[in-house]
Structure formats: structure tokens, C-alpha cells
Enzyme design. Structure first.
Site, PDB file in Angstrom:
ATOM      1  N   ARG A 167      44.314  39.279  40.661  1.00 53.49           N
ATOM      2  CA  ARG A 167      43.808  38.026  40.114  1.00 53.49           C
ATOM      3  C   ARG A 167      42.741  37.393  41.001  1.00 53.49           C
ATOM      4  NH1 ARG A 167      48.990  38.796  38.829  1.00 53.49           N
ATOM      5  NH2 ARG A 167      49.674  38.291  36.701  1.00 53.49           N
ATOM      6  N   HIS A 218      42.535  41.958  36.772  1.00 51.59           N
ATOM      7  CA  HIS A 218      42.188  43.378  36.609  1.00 51.59           C
ATOM      8  C   HIS A 218      40.808  43.603  35.976  1.00 51.59           C
ATOM      9  CE1 HIS A 218      45.892  44.454  38.274  1.00 51.59           C
ATOM     10  NE2 HIS A 218      46.614  44.696  37.197  1.00 51.59           N
ATOM     11  N   HIS A 231      46.683  52.489  38.248  1.00 50.43           N
ATOM     12  CA  HIS A 231      47.797  51.736  37.676  1.00 50.43           C
ATOM     13  C   HIS A 231      48.834  52.606  36.972  1.00 50.43           C
ATOM     14  CE1 HIS A 231      49.732  48.123  35.969  1.00 50.43           C
ATOM     15  NE2 HIS A 231      48.985  47.431  36.818  1.00 50.43           N
ATOM     16  N   ASP A 256      56.344  41.711  41.765  1.00 46.59           N
ATOM     17  CA  ASP A 256      54.910  41.632  41.463  1.00 46.59           C
ATOM     18  C   ASP A 256      54.253  41.049  42.710  1.00 46.59           C
ATOM     19  OD1 ASP A 256      52.477  41.664  40.209  1.00 46.59           O
ATOM     20  OD2 ASP A 256      52.966  40.162  38.677  1.00 46.59           O
ATOM     21  N   GLU A 314      49.922  49.914  43.549  1.00 51.76           N
ATOM     22  CA  GLU A 314      48.511  49.581  43.388  1.00 51.76           C
ATOM     23  C   GLU A 314      47.881  49.359  44.771  1.00 51.76           C
ATOM     24  OE1 GLU A 314      48.039  46.465  40.289  1.00 51.76           O
ATOM     25  OE2 GLU A 314      50.184  46.833  39.953  1.00 51.76           O
TER      26      GLU A 314
END
Length: 350
Positions: free
Chosen positions: A96, A121, A195, A253, A315
Site C-alpha cells: 500500500r 499492488h 504473489h 498480513d 511477498e
């Protein structure tokens, strides 16, 4: 419309038609095979890894990434309430960017918003929904596919013409090697990542009983909207602590800060089949995300119902929102410089 399947055999690579885009663009599937029997499939839509089959010591084979059987399902997945970016290349900026804005060389840049007030993204389309071009296929030992994409100046409002090569290699050591090389016509920001959702028990299982370790003691602190505050916190003795093997979290996350002197980032181990994945990278962080949920709206490969525990993403990347934090590693790519990102996903069967 029925798509004719045309195959071109050349050594240990194979090309097949995968479908047609709404505008008629042809999407191909590229398969690489090594001498151990591992098979990697990529499509040029989103430079997406659709399948990675790893041979086990007992002779069986497991597909360790989530994906879809059809191009239509990949297209539809971006309309889900939370797009999974299944197996795709992420760019121009992974993660972000706060309020979709940053300053570069004293000038404000306002990006397209696609995550409430923020950019996620790469923006409303990003590299994950672009049709990449085949540049080269290398056969023989450690076969590879090189895909290329040209992102013009002002694409998603990012400055500069950005040219990106993405090389996928399947090594003889059962490694998926991902390499990005990028150049720009003027100063810009770049943060690329991969991803895939990994599941060592197979793409139709879940990851809750698999074990995870991360080579990090620091995590980026974030707001409720998962925007970095600029602070870090120590993971020791808290639920984010994976300095030793722990059960894979059912929800995560988070961005882990990696040790600059080491390339090892994280590892996942499945006791059921004694398969281990180790991740190595030249990037400063690895963002962990558990998910893959398709909300019963789209079927996964072989009719799988993917849920919030179907896979885990590693990631490897620069920090999210780095353009807005001077003390974060710089994400600026200057004209005349070369961006290089390398990540290795190594599989070992015991």
C-alpha cells in the site's frame, strides 16, 4: 468460444494456448520441466504462475501453488470483494501507498486509488492484469522463461517509462527462481514482488497444520488500514514471533524486516509429506499473507474451493509505503540505474 490447443515441443519446455482476452489478445501457457520431474507453468496474463508440481521422496507429486484452470477465472478473480492476485506479478508498487500520494524530487505524485483512499499492488490495474510478452525461452539445464512488460509514463500516474523483464527459472535443485530487471526513462519508484499462494500439502488442502519460521525479529507497525506508521516492533514473545518453527498463523498480513547480511527470509514445513520450502531474497523485507479466499464464487484448479486458509504468500519486497518514509529503504529508481530483484523458492523433500 473453444480454444484450439496447439503445442510446440522444444527440449524441456512447452507452449500451449490458454485462452483469449476480451480484446482478442492471445494468452499462452509456458511449461518448464527439470530432470527431477518438477513442472512449472506460467501464463503471460499477469506473468502468473498457475502450477508448480514438486516430486516427493516417496515418488508422488504435489502441486504447491493455488490457481485456476481457465483464463476466465483469473479475469473474474479481480472482481471478487478481495482480489487474491493469484500467482501474479505485482507492480509497479507492491503493498500500500498511503493516501495514494508521495513526493518525488519535490513534486507530488497522485496515484489511482483502489484500496479505500490508498493504492494497493500498483493501482486499479497494475502489472497483475497486463498481458506480458514472451521475450525468451531457455532450455537445457535450469530452463527459464523471460517475460517482458512496458509500462508507459503516467501508467496509474507513476512517472517514467518503465521497462521490466521477469525471468522465471526452474532449477535442477527444485527451485523456483524469480528475477526482475527494470529500467526507467525518468526518476520513479519501483517495488515488484511475486504473489503465489503456497501450500505444501497441495492446493486443495489448507495450511493451518504447516510450520512456519521467519528470519526476522522486527515487523512494520501499521494502522487499522494496514498502512505503515513508520515505527517497528520487536516480535519476541508475541504472536508475530516465528524466530523458531510455529504453526502457520490463521490470519496474517504483516511485513517482516530481514537481516541485511543474510539472504534467508523464511521457511515453511509440512510434516505430512516431509516437504520444506525455504525462501531466499535480496530484498529488505518479506510480507506474509495467509489467504486465497474465492468466497465460493470461483472454483480453483480441479474444482477446489479456496478459503482464507488455502495458502500463504511470501511477498519479498521493499517496505510498503516506503516513498513516504525517509528512514525506510529507498524505492526510488533513477534514470540510468537498474532495478534488480531476485527471490528463490527452494523445495526439499525428506
Amino acid at each position: 468460444m473453444k480454444i484450439k490447443q496447439i503445442s510446440h515441443f522444444k527440449a524441456n519446455s512447452e507452449i500451449k494456448s490458454f485462452g483469449l482476452m476480451p480484446d482478442g489478445a492471445i494468452i499462452d501457457s509456458f511449461e518448464l520441466t527439470n530432470s527431477k520431474g518438477a513442472k512449472l507453468k506460467i501464463i503471460n496474463y499477469g506473468a502468473t504462475v498457475t502450477s508448480l508440481k514438486i516430486p516427493l521422496k516417496n515418488g508422488s507429486i504435489v502441486d504447491v501453488v493455488l490457481g485456476f484452470d481457465t483464463l476466465e477465472n483469473y479475469l473474474m478473480s479481480f472482481d471478487l470483494e478481495s482480489a487474491p492476485y493469484m500467482g501474479a506479478a505485482i507492480g509497479r508498487y507492491a503493498g500500500r501507498i498511503n493516501n495514494s500520494t508521495f513526493s518525488l524530487n519535490g513534486e507530488a505524485v497522485l496515484l489511482n486509488k483502489n484500496n479505500n483512499a490508498h493504492t494497493l499492488h500498483g493501482g486499479t490495474k497494475g502489472f497483475s492484469q497486463e498481458v506480458w510478452k514472451l521475450k525468451k525461452i531457455t532450455n537445457g539445464k535450469n530452463p527459464s522463461v523471460t517475460l517482458t512488460h512496458f509500462s508507459p509514463d503516467e501508467d496509474e500516474n507513476y512517472p517514467g517509462d518503465l521497462s521490466v523483464d521477469l525471468i522465471y527459472t526452474l532449477s535442477e535443485e527444485n527451485e523456483l527462481i524469480v528475477e526482475y530487471v527494470a529500467t526507467t526513462s525518468e526518476d520513479t519508484v519501483v517495488n515488484l514482488t511475486h504473489h503465489s499462494y503456497f501450500n505444501l500439502d497441495g492446493h486443495m488442502s489448507d495450511i493451518k497444520d504447516q510450520d512456519l519460521t521467519v528470519n526476522s525479529v522486527r515487523v512494520l507497525d501499521t494502522t487499522k488500514e494496514n498502512i505503515p506508521t513508520g515505527w517497528f516492533f520487536n516480535v519476541c514473545n508475541c504472536p508475530f514471533d516465528f524466530t523458531t518453527f510455529q504453526k502457520c498463523p490463521q490470519k496474517i498480513d504483516s511485513t517482516y524486516v530481514l537481516n541485511k547480511k543474510e539472504e534467508f527470509a523464511a521457511s515453511l514445513f509440512n510434516k505430512k509429506n516431509n516437504l520444506r520450502l525455504s525462501v531466499y531474497t535480496n530484498q529488505p523485507s518479506v510480507h506474509l499473507y495467509v489467504g486465497g479466499n474465492c468466497f465460493n464464487a470461483i472454483k480453483g484448479k480441479e474444482g477446489a474451493d479456496y478459503n482464507s486458509l488455502s495458502g500463504i504468500c511470501f511477498e519479498t519486497q521493499n517496505f510498503p509505503d516506503a516513498p513516504n518514509h525517509e528512514h525506510f529503504p529507498s524505492s526510488i529508481l533513477r534514470k540510468g540505474e537498474i532495478y534488480f530483484h531476485k527471490t528463490i523458492y527452494k523445495f526439499q523433500s525428506f
